[in-house]
Design a protein around this motif. Structure first.
Motif: not given
Length: 299
Positions: A2-3, A63, A288
């Motif tokens: 994720t980010n 994330g 990402i």
């Protein structure tokens, strides 16, 4: 994945306690930080509240947010007997941070202890941060070679962060961040080119604050350097404290694949537009795809 934000700072209670136990720089008196080379700095306690910071990270859509020991404090340059309690406190606290936080390990560069660094990495840290002033010349790479070889063996990345500022305590509060930090990153960028990459051909490395904008000197390097102009696919820069103009210029110099998102929170805020005005594809790359290659070596 994720980010990701590859560059944040969050001081755990164990690190705060260890710094308050000292009477010589670096130390904390309450929430005021005293360092050699910088004016006293008051830390807002809320900036180091893990629950609050986790909420901010969630608001940012992260994330994973990687925290690191603030290398300008100078812990890495202390004698081993002084550095070890602080390093133990940092790693203990960082390993216990709630999601979405991960962390970079840290190491003493004055008195290397490769086994201790390996033990820290065994706790699940993303890689190793070293201060830029420890990697500014051939001697620095010779001294730190055992640590960098450890990273290569484990296929883990290096994060190069500004180290202690020299002689900035008498100037304005912004001087260390604008002069010594940037100078260190500029030197570290070219030192890696000259001494780091030949010695460590498989090492992935990320330079903080766009490497002090050193990549923008590519045209001068082409005229005065070794003639090589192709970007190194294993070298990354992160964006902390810079906005669209600087980021776009570095993308023009290195390509979009070299840039990863870093905020330096709480000392700077993440940009409102993660792609720095370059569009959604750039935002995906910065947050990402590129962090995934930096951290794992995989596309």
């Amino acid at each position: 994945m994720t980010n990701v934000d590859v560059h944040q700072h969050l001081w755990s209670p164990s690190l705060v306690t260890a710094l308050r136990a000292r009477r010589e720089p670096p130390y904390l008196d309450g929430w005021t930080l005293y360092l050699d080379g910088e004016p006293p700095y008051g830390l807002p306690p809320a900036d180091h509240d893990a629950a609050r910071r986790a909420e901010l990270a969630a608001t940012d859509g992260l994330g994973l947010a990687l925290v690191s020991l603030s290398a300008p404090i100078g812990v890495e340059w202390l004698p081993a007997a002084e550095a070890r309690p602080l390093l133990d406190a940092y790693h203990e606290g960082a390993a216990a941070l709630p999601a979405p936080f991960g962390a970079w390990a840290a190491a003493c560069v004055r008195d290397l202890d490769v086994k201790a660094t390996a033990d820290y990495l065994d706790l699940g840290f993303a890689g190793l941060q070293l201060p830029a002033d420890a990697l500014a010349d051939a001697a620095g790479y010779a001294r730190c070679a055992p640590l960098l070889e450890l990273l290569e063996e484990r296929d883990l990345p290096l994060f190069v962060h500004p180290g202690p500022a020299a002689g900035g305590s008498a100037g304005p509060g912004w001087w260390p961040a604008m002069v010594p930090y940037v100078q260190q990153m500029h030197a570290a960028w070219f030192a890696f080119r000259a001494y780091g990459r030949p010695r460590h051909p498989r090492l992935r490395v990320c330079f903080a604050l766009l490497a002090g904008l050193a990549p923008l000197h590519g045209e001068r390097f082409a005229a005065r350097g070794d003639g090589g102009t192709e970007p190194d696919p294993l070298v990354f820069v992160e964006t902390s404290s810079y906005g669209p103009r600087a980021v776009e210029s570095v993308v023009r110099a290195l390509g979009v694949d070299a840039v990863v998102q870093g905020s330096d929170r709480p000392y700077a805020e993440p940009p409102q537009h993660p792609g720095h005005g370059l569009g959604g594809a750039a935002a995906y790359a910065f947050r990402i795809a590129n962090p995934r290659r930096l951290l794992t070596g995989k596309e």
